[in-house]
Design an enzyme around this catalytic site. Structure first.
Site, PDB file in Angstrom:
ATOM      1  CD  GLU A  18       5.510-104.622  29.431  1.00 23.98           C
ATOM      2  OE1 GLU A  18       6.144-104.709  28.364  1.00 23.98           O
ATOM      3  OE2 GLU A  18       4.760-105.532  29.846  1.00 23.98           O
TER       4      GLU A  18
ATOM      5  CE1 TYR B 138       3.346-105.168  24.132  1.00 21.02           C
ATOM      6  CE2 TYR B 138       5.111-104.225  25.473  1.00 21.02           C
ATOM      7  CZ  TYR B 138       4.184-105.222  25.234  1.00 21.02           C
ATOM      8  OH  TYR B 138       4.068-106.263  26.114  1.00 21.02           O
TER       9      TYR B 138
ATOM     10  CG  ASP C 137       4.587-109.806  23.494  1.00 26.19           C
ATOM     11  OD1 ASP C 137       3.690-110.493  22.952  1.00 26.19           O
ATOM     12  OD2 ASP C 137       5.240-110.210  24.470  1.00 26.19           O
TER      13      ASP C 137
END
Ligand code: SF4
Length: 376
Positions: free
Chosen positions: A43, A126, A144
């Site tokens: 990520e 996020y 996203d």
């Protein structure tokens, strides 16, 4: 006109994902969960580039540092060098800091609640959500840019981004299934990449087409709407590439904080702050030593998140050793170890050839094919 939307057809998305979803090195399918170390690593890397670019970096990181404990004890310079080419080196530094904190303060296990995750360097809402949902299988919102696109089209959300983010998060939260929590965002991301693409979405083959409002209204390609971005300010700077008679270049380590923090770089000046013009007024003030600096044309252009840069490059052939101030050193050129901007600068130097390597007089020693066409 499609039927009014009652609920998001996640069963169709899962059916599509089961047939067409990608196999990725960090991906596991429900009910298996990805190792959180792998998920977090991927990520952070994916924040700045695409999957195809990230895969070799991910494989190399996990080969060299198979656990977060291994990463925590790695020298930060090794981590930064392995990160070279992914950009945004502050993220690599935060990656290393977080590895240390998780290894030392959390016994090598990432926290299982969002608040503690958010306290870790480099982890924002996020990434914390992604870890909770895709690493721990908890319910959560993971949106996203890909998921934003699917949601805004499916629900025909006309509010421009970034204002639409809250609206999109709300419809996402309402759309989540009760099952396969970790698969849901990953299925949507793959679907967005393969079918609901930014340009020319595949609505004619899409399993959601019969209920997609954006498609039904004929506006799918125009969504998500985006507020006009202000133009990026331009900055100017100067960089100095000295080449000695052994074909070595003079480099230095940038300060730990700030742009390209802690990275190996050519000496440069004038570009890290918004309102400086000394690069034009007195460019040689920033040179690492006196030399016959010659200007290359054109300037190197590079774009950072918040500004665009025109970097004027000066090159000189010098006979080392020289009286050097500061903390620089000579080394053979190693472009793959340099941040992108410095690689561009080196490419610019290499591209302009051949004359005499920038030496006023022919050097006494071999220095390879490093040479430049100098501006008269
Ligand atoms: S119908 Fe078109 S716009 Fe709607 S989800 Fe499918 S691909 Fe995207």
């Amino acid at each position: 006109m499609p039927a009014a939307v009652s609920r998001f057809p996640y069963d169709d998305i899962f059916a599509w994902y089961d047939r067409h979803g990608r196999s990725l090195p960090w991906r596991y399918r429900w009910p298996e969960m990805a190792p959180v170390y792998h998920l977090w690593l991927s990520e952070i890397m994916l924040q700045q580039t695409v999957v195809a670019t990230v895969i070799p970096y991910f494989l190399e990181f996990t080969r060299r540092w198979p656990t977060i404990g291994d990463l925590a004890v790695a020298p930060v310079d090794d981590v930064l060098a392995a990160w070279a080419g992914l950009g945004y080196y502050a993220r690599a530094r935060n990656l290393h800091k977080t590895a240390k904190i998780v290894a030392h303060d959390h016994a090598g296990v990432f926290p299982k609640n969002k608040q503690d995750l958010l306290a870790l360097p480099g982890i924002g809402p996020y990434t914390a959500g992604a870890i909770m949902v895709m690493g721990y299988g908890q319910p959560g919102v993971v949106v996203d840019g890909n998921i934003e696109r699917v949601m805004s089209r499916y629900f025909a959300i006309q509010t421009p981004l970034p204002k639409a983010k809250a609206e999109i998060a709300a419809v996402y939260a309402d759309s989540r299934p009760d099952t396969r929590p970790s698969d849901f965002p990953q299925a949507l991301m793959d679907f967005a990449n393969a079918v609901c693409t930014p340009k020319m979405p595949g609505c004619n083959i899409c399993p959601l087409a019969s209920s997609c409002r954006g498609y039904g209204d004929g506006i799918a390609e125009q969504l998500p709407r985006k507020a006009a971005k202000p133009a990026k300010p331009r900055r100017r700077g100067v960089a100095f590439v000295a080449i000695n008679q052994h074909g070595e270049v003079f480099v230095e380590r940038r300060p730990d904080s700030g742009l390209l923090g802690g990275m190996t770089a050519f000496p440069s000046s004038g570009w890290t702050q918004a309102h400086r013009s000394d690069a034009d007024a007195a460019p040689f003030d920033a040179a690492p030593f006196d030399a016959d600096w010659q200007k290359l044309q054109p300037a190197v252009q590079h774009v950072f998140t918040h500004f665009a840069l025109d970097m004027t490059v000066y090159v000189a052939g010098v006979h080392a050793p020289l009286p050097v101030t500061g903390s620089g050193w000579w080394q053979k050129p190693q472009p793959s170890q340099l941040p992108s901007l410095m690689r561009k600068i080196w490419k610019q130097v290499e591209r302009h050839r051949p004359v005499n390597g920038g030496f006023k007089d022919k050097p006494s020693d071999q220095h390879g094919d490093i040479s430049v066409i100098l501006e008269s």
